[in-house]
Design an enzyme around this catalytic site. Structure first.
Site, mmCIF file in Angstrom:
data_model
loop_
_atom_site.group_PDB
_atom_site.id
_atom_site.type_symbol
_atom_site.label_atom_id
_atom_site.label_comp_id
_atom_site.label_asym_id
_atom_site.label_seq_id
_atom_site.Cartn_x
_atom_site.Cartn_y
_atom_site.Cartn_z
ATOM 1 N N ASP A 1 0.838 -1.203 0.000
ATOM 2 C CA ASP A 1 0.000 0.000 0.000
ATOM 3 C C ASP A 1 0.876 1.257 0.000
ATOM 4 O OD1 ASP A 1 -2.262 1.825 0.712
ATOM 5 O OD2 ASP A 1 -3.295 -0.042 1.112
ATOM 6 N N SER B 1 -11.253 -0.858 -0.647
ATOM 7 C CA SER B 1 -9.935 -0.800 -0.013
ATOM 8 C C SER B 1 -10.031 -1.084 1.474
ATOM 9 C CB SER B 1 -9.321 0.593 -0.179
ATOM 10 O OG SER B 1 -8.757 0.738 -1.447
ATOM 11 N N HIS C 1 -3.874 5.995 3.396
ATOM 12 C CA HIS C 1 -4.529 4.767 2.935
ATOM 13 C C HIS C 1 -3.846 3.511 3.487
ATOM 14 C CE1 HIS C 1 -5.772 1.772 -0.151
ATOM 15 N NE2 HIS C 1 -6.849 2.519 -0.303
#
Ligand SMILES: *[C@@H]1O[C@H](CO)[C@@H](O)[C@H](O)[C@H]1NC(C)=O
Ligand SMILES: *[C@@H]1O[C@H](CO)[C@@H](O)[C@H](O)[C@H]1NC(C)=O
Ligand SMILES: *[C@@H]1O[C@H](CO)[C@@H](O)[C@H](O)[C@H]1NC(C)=O
Ligand SMILES: *[C@@H]1O[C@H](CO)[C@@H](O)[C@H](O)[C@H]1NC(C)=O
Length: 767
Positions: A141, A543, A214
């Site tokens: 990520d 996600s 994220h």
């Protein structure tokens, strides 16, 4: 003179343009882009003694100047490099080269969830922290914010022996950033830098540090430590914990502010496999293609062959059909559903009508009603209704609450546009695409998002009142919202665009309004003008659902270390639920009606049941190779996907239907000339094999079908297992009538011993 002059200018322009196009063509011819070169490692020419010498010589034969960005050893054999189109073509023609794939850019596609998933009250069923501490979850990520309490290691013992990962140092990241929780952190930027130039270290850290948020969110969702008193700006307060709160975390940063590049992703997966992770969680998606052209599918194949469970997000392109990514059968593809938590705020109109929206705004509230205006009516631009940047006329906005339609730009960004034009509040209205789906955001001005029905009612009021006004109340956190889960409108949907005979997504998990850890490099909205700092943020997407399943897979792995990735996936899928406690089918928020297996696959994950599934549909590397044979892949295509020399046997009949998958997708043909006719057009038989992972037991079949068009029968109807790990096969026969092309229908098959239910969805589609 004058006309002449014009003419000259025209000629000049013409020459200039023409010149520009020749230059452009030449530029394209000479421009270098990154390619991933797959080498046929087992067929190295005898003249070479070493693979790296061979790789080097192959590259030098087409380009003197090119150098390798990465060499790959595990999930791919080969290297990545920058080449012109011509050089790449010439390299592709050489013997010993399996494929030369151009770089693909991928995009990035929690307190309440443990309780929602039943993890809280069943703690006795779960693995001890000792066995949990042996499981390593790799997160591919945007990196990590290591100082968060979610990476506290005080409850963890020494790092598992055999771990080969590293804590790579770089800007804002040193070896003390890792600990017994965050046991590895690496970064992969060569592909990104080759495309964009050197990383601007004033914007992002060339290190595993997360400047986006994220990656920290996904990592802490999967395996964050327990953190009491977590919340976002006062919302969703409670104890935050990842799904596998005692598992270890290893970070592979391959995504940067400008995206994730396949050469970096391949290097990250290659390294994660060598480091010894047990799970790879990838909340990213990109171009969809056959498996031999898809870096994620290729990497995941080898990972699965090493016993690593790979879960990926299904994508946020729903509710459009066939909008899935990451569909290889050796990947667990995760869609998104809602929780039973909501963040309601009241909206009161000038006519005293009250509506409910959602918000995570916590700044200064409006003290009184203010005028209300529709963005589409305060703009000269056709994008005014969407409140796109620069589209609103300040004189028509100033001091007002602006109604903006969802879509076209980021939800919080619309609020920034309204604020910049002098607006004092925003009501974000869903249109057709998103139906009643409510996604909460940490807006920078008083705002609330509303569903389509409410949005239409507010617009009707706007059109009918000469002096429309409104006030938006403060947001609150509400639990016990029903029905839940519902499938998120944005969650990507089947049918599977690459292999229709494999049902995807596999499963859904929580992905709407999820609270988990965040970076301190940006505010909760991620936009430049947001200067707030938070340790936890609430965001939505597949996600977010993917790392839930990654963490739950880690729990199952700790409880059953000997299970294959396919067995873990089967356990998650066959125990998933498709109906609420009332018996009513799980709903799709996009339609308001019941969802189907094209929306949720096997259903919503139920981790407590998944720990003890009774039976599993296992699959080995040989099964996956047989699957590729059934796809009629050439030997080279098989090798490009799997890095194995495998010849499909001409004597063996490979069929997709016999591939041992825990769900069924049955493509059927519409008989020509009898659209909608009732004659039996085909009989199809699928064989599947179940492995007993429980005590000896006898299982009986039950079938549920919503269609008369297909007669389903199972032979034998009873399977008796006398030992653990015993295998038994059965055959399902589908006798299908012809239906109009485009018809879909669904059924369900369940094996039960009275204690376990081993369920599989069946999706029929007529083409
Ligand atoms: C790096 O290590 C030093 C000393 O161990 C520490 O004081 C410093 O804060 C660390 N820097 C980062 C960015 O973690
Ligand atoms: C919008 O159109 C009106 C009338 O044509 C014009 O006077 C005004 O300047 C325009 N405003 C913007 C922001 O383009
Ligand atoms: C927008 O303006 C038009 C023309 O004045 C009007 O008919 C319509 O009702 C307005 N719509 C809204 C939602 O305010
Ligand atoms: C593979 O080839 C066989 C024989 O030509 C054909 O029947 C089958 O439909 C093909 N399978 C796929 C997935 O294209």
């Amino acid at each position: 003179m004058k006309p002449m002059k014009f003419k000259l200018i025209e000629i000049f322009l013409f020459l200039n343009l023409c010149c520009a196009c020749v230059v452009a063509e030449e530029k394209i011819r000479q421009a270098k882009i990154t390619y991933i070169v797959h080498m046929d490692k087992s067929n190295m020419p005898e003249s070479f003694t070493d693979h790296s010498l061979w790789y080097d010589s192959s590259l030098k034969s087409v380009s003197e100047s090119a150098s390798m960005l990465y060499t790959y050893e595990n999930v791919i054999h080969g290297y990545s490099t920058r080449l012109t189109v011509e050089e790449a073509e010439s390299l592709g023609k050489q013997s010993g080269i399996l494929s030369v794939l151009p770089e693909v850019r991928y995009e990035l596609h929690t307190t309440r969830t443990p309780e929602f998933l039943g993890l809280g009250k069943n703690s006795a069923l779960f693995p001890t922290s000792d066995s949990m501490g042996e499981v390593i979850v790799g997160i591919l990520d945007t990196g990590v914010w290591p100082e968060l309490k979610s990476f506290d290691d005080s409850e963890l013992g020494p790092v598992p022996s055999g771990w080969k990962g590293k804590c790579e140092v770089g800007k804002n990241f040193n070896s003390s950033s890792c600990n017994r929780k965050l046991i590895g952190a690496r970064f992969f930027s060569k592909g990104y830098e080759a495309a964009f130039g050197p990383i601007d270290e004033t914007m992002e850290s060339k290190s595993p540090r997360d400047d986006d948020g994220h990656g920290t969110h996904t990592a802490t969702t999967a395996a964050g430590s327990v953190v009491p008193d977590a919340n976002l700006l006062g919302y969703a307060s409670g104890t935050a914990r990842g799904m596998a709160s005692h598992a270890r975390v290893a970070i592979y940063k391959a995504c940067w502010l400008g995206g994730c590049f396949s050469s970096d992703i391949a290097a990250a997966m290659d390294t994660a496999v060598a480091d010894g992770v047990d799970i790879i969680s990838m909340s990213i998606g990109g171009g969809i293609s056959e498996y031999y052209g898809d870096t994620v599918a290729i990497g995941a194949f080898t990972a699965a062959a090493y016993g690593i469970f790979v879960s990926c997000s299904a994508g946020n392109s729903g509710p459009r059909p066939s909008s899935l990514s990451n569909v290889a059968p050796w990947i667990t593809t995760v869609g998104a559903g809602t929780l039973d938590r909501d963040f309601p705020a009241s909206i009161t109109l000038g006519n005293d009508e009250q509506y409910s929206g959602v918000t995570l705004y916590n700044g200064k509230q409006l003290s009184d009603s203010v005028p209300l205006v529709y963005g589409g009516n305060a703009s000269n631009s056709s994008s005014g209704s969407l409140c796109m940047a620069g589209s609103l006329i300040p004189e028509k906005i100033s001091g007002k609450i602006v109604v903006c339609d969802r879509g076209g730009s980021a939800r919080v960004q619309k609020g920034v546009v309204v604020k910049a034009a002098g607006g004092v509040g925003m009501i974000l209205t869903n249109t057709d695409t998103y139906g009643e789906e409510l996604v909460a955001d940490a807006y920078l001005l008083p705002s609330a998002a509303v569903g389509q029905k409410t949005g239409d009612a507010i617009k009707k009021y706007l059109s009918s009142d000469h002096n429309p006004t409104a006030i938006i109340g403060p947001g609150t956190t509400k639990l016990g919202v029903q029905p839940s889960p519902v499938v998120a409108a944005f969650s990507s949907r089947g049918p599977n665009p690459v292999t229709p005979a494999i049902l995807k997504p596999d499963i859904i998990a929580p992905g709407v309004n999820i609270l988990a850890g965040w970076t301190r490099a940006v505010g909760p909205t991620g936009i430049a003008s947001d200067h707030r700092h938070v340790d936890f943020n609430i965001i939505s997407g597949t996600s977010m659902s993917c790392p839930h399943v990654s963490g739950l897979a880690a729990l199952i792995k700790a409880a059953h270390p000997e299970w294959s990735p396919a067995a873990i996936k089967s356990a998650l899928m066959t125990t998933a639920y498709t109906a609420y406690k009332s018996g009513e089918k799980i709903k799709d928020v996009a339609t308001g009606g019941p969802a189907t297996p094209f929306d949720y696959g096997a259903g919503h994950v139920d981790p407590v049941a998944a720990l003890d599934p009774g039976l599993v549909y296992d699959a080995t590397v040989e099964d996956y190779l047989g699957f590729l044979c059934a796809l009629n892949y050439t030997q080279n295509q098989i090798k490009s996907t799997t890095h194995r020399d495998f010849t499909c046997l001409t004597s063996k009949k490979y069929t997709l239907g016999d591939f041992n998958y825990p769900s069924f997708s049955v493509p059927l043909e519409t008989a020509s000339g009898k659209e909608g006719g009732t004659g039996v057009s085909s009989t199809i038989q699928y064989t599947r094999t179940l492995t007993n992972v429980g005590a000896p037991a006898t299982y009986k079949i039950s079938l549920y079908s919503e269609t008369q068009a297909v007669k389903i029968s199972v032979e034998p109807a009873t399977l008796s297992f006398s030992a653990q790990y015993e295998k038994k096969s059965y055959t399902v026969t589908f006798k299908a009538s012809s239906m109009p092309s485009g018809t879909t229908s669904f059924a369900r098959l369940e094996w039960s011993d009275g204690k376990h239910i081993v369920g599989s969805p069946i999706a029929f589609s007529w083409t």
